[in-house]
Scaffold this motif. Structure first.
Motif, PDB file in Angstrom:
ATOM      1  N   ARG A  23       0.838  -1.205   0.000  1.00  0.00           N
ATOM      2  CA  ARG A  23       0.000   0.000   0.000  1.00  0.00           C
ATOM      3  C   ARG A  23       0.870   1.252   0.000  1.00  0.00           C
ATOM      4  O   ARG A  23       2.043   1.210   0.314  1.00  0.00           O
ATOM      5  N   ASN A  28      -3.930   3.152   0.050  1.00  0.00           N
ATOM      6  CA  ASN A  28      -4.360   2.614  -1.241  1.00  0.00           C
ATOM      7  C   ASN A  28      -3.400   1.511  -1.683  1.00  0.00           C
ATOM      8  O   ASN A  28      -2.182   1.644  -1.555  1.00  0.00           O
ATOM      9  N   ARG A  29      -3.937   0.448  -2.218  1.00  0.00           N
ATOM     10  CA  ARG A  29      -3.116  -0.657  -2.682  1.00  0.00           C
ATOM     11  C   ARG A  29      -2.387  -0.268  -3.960  1.00  0.00           C
ATOM     12  O   ARG A  29      -2.915   0.459  -4.787  1.00  0.00           O
ATOM     13  N   ASP A  94      -0.521  -5.592   7.054  1.00  0.00           N
ATOM     14  CA  ASP A  94      -0.406  -4.152   6.783  1.00  0.00           C
ATOM     15  C   ASP A  94       0.988  -3.590   7.029  1.00  0.00           C
ATOM     16  O   ASP A  94       1.144  -2.394   7.235  1.00  0.00           O
TER      17      ASP A  94
END
Length: 145
Positions: A23, A28-29, A94
């Motif tokens: 990300r 946002n990826r 994450d």
């Protein structure tokens, strides 16, 4: 021949994998990021993130590795001491954030003057990308003096 196939099957069962989502700082990826797993400075396996920023590398011998993440416009990302366990998938979740490479940014400096040569405070500035294909200019950003 059967013994060699059986041996290969046993070895492949003892490997592990690693997966994750890459990300940006806004969460946002990022698609099409080059991902490499490294040991002793050598790339062992490579892949790319899909259009949702996801990747998986399979068939990795147990141990500790580095993961490198590269995409033009972003700073190089490296994770050290990523553990791969036999028959397990290490989900990095994450932890994979790439920041914009400051070298790809453009800095615009200047002043706004009125017809008398005096600088103007509070003038709105809009920055647009002029395209050669005759499309409408793309708005990049705005600000005030």
């Amino acid at each position: 021949m059967l013994l060699s196939l059986l041996g290969a099957a046993v070895l492949s069962q003892e490997t592990g994998s690693v997966k994750g989502k890459v990300r940006n700082e806004k969460g946002n990826r990022i698609p099409n990021v080059n991902v490499a797993i490294r040991k002793n400075g050598k790339d062992l396996k490579k892949t790319r993130t899909d259009n949702k920023g996801r990747f998986i590398l399979r068939g990795i011998e147990p141990g500790y590795y580095q993961l490198a993440f590269e995409k033009p416009g972003y700073s190089l990302g490296v994770l050290k001491n990523v553990q791969i366990k036999s028959k397990k998938t290490n989900n990095l979740r994450d932890r994979l954030i790439l920041t914009v490479d400051d070298g790809t940014l453009v800095i615009v400096r200047g002043s706004v003057f009125n017809q008398f040569g005096t600088s103007v405070r509070g003038a709105k500035i809009e920055i647009e990308e002029i395209r050669s294909n005759k499309k409408k200019p793309k708005r990049i950003g705005s600000g005030y003096t």
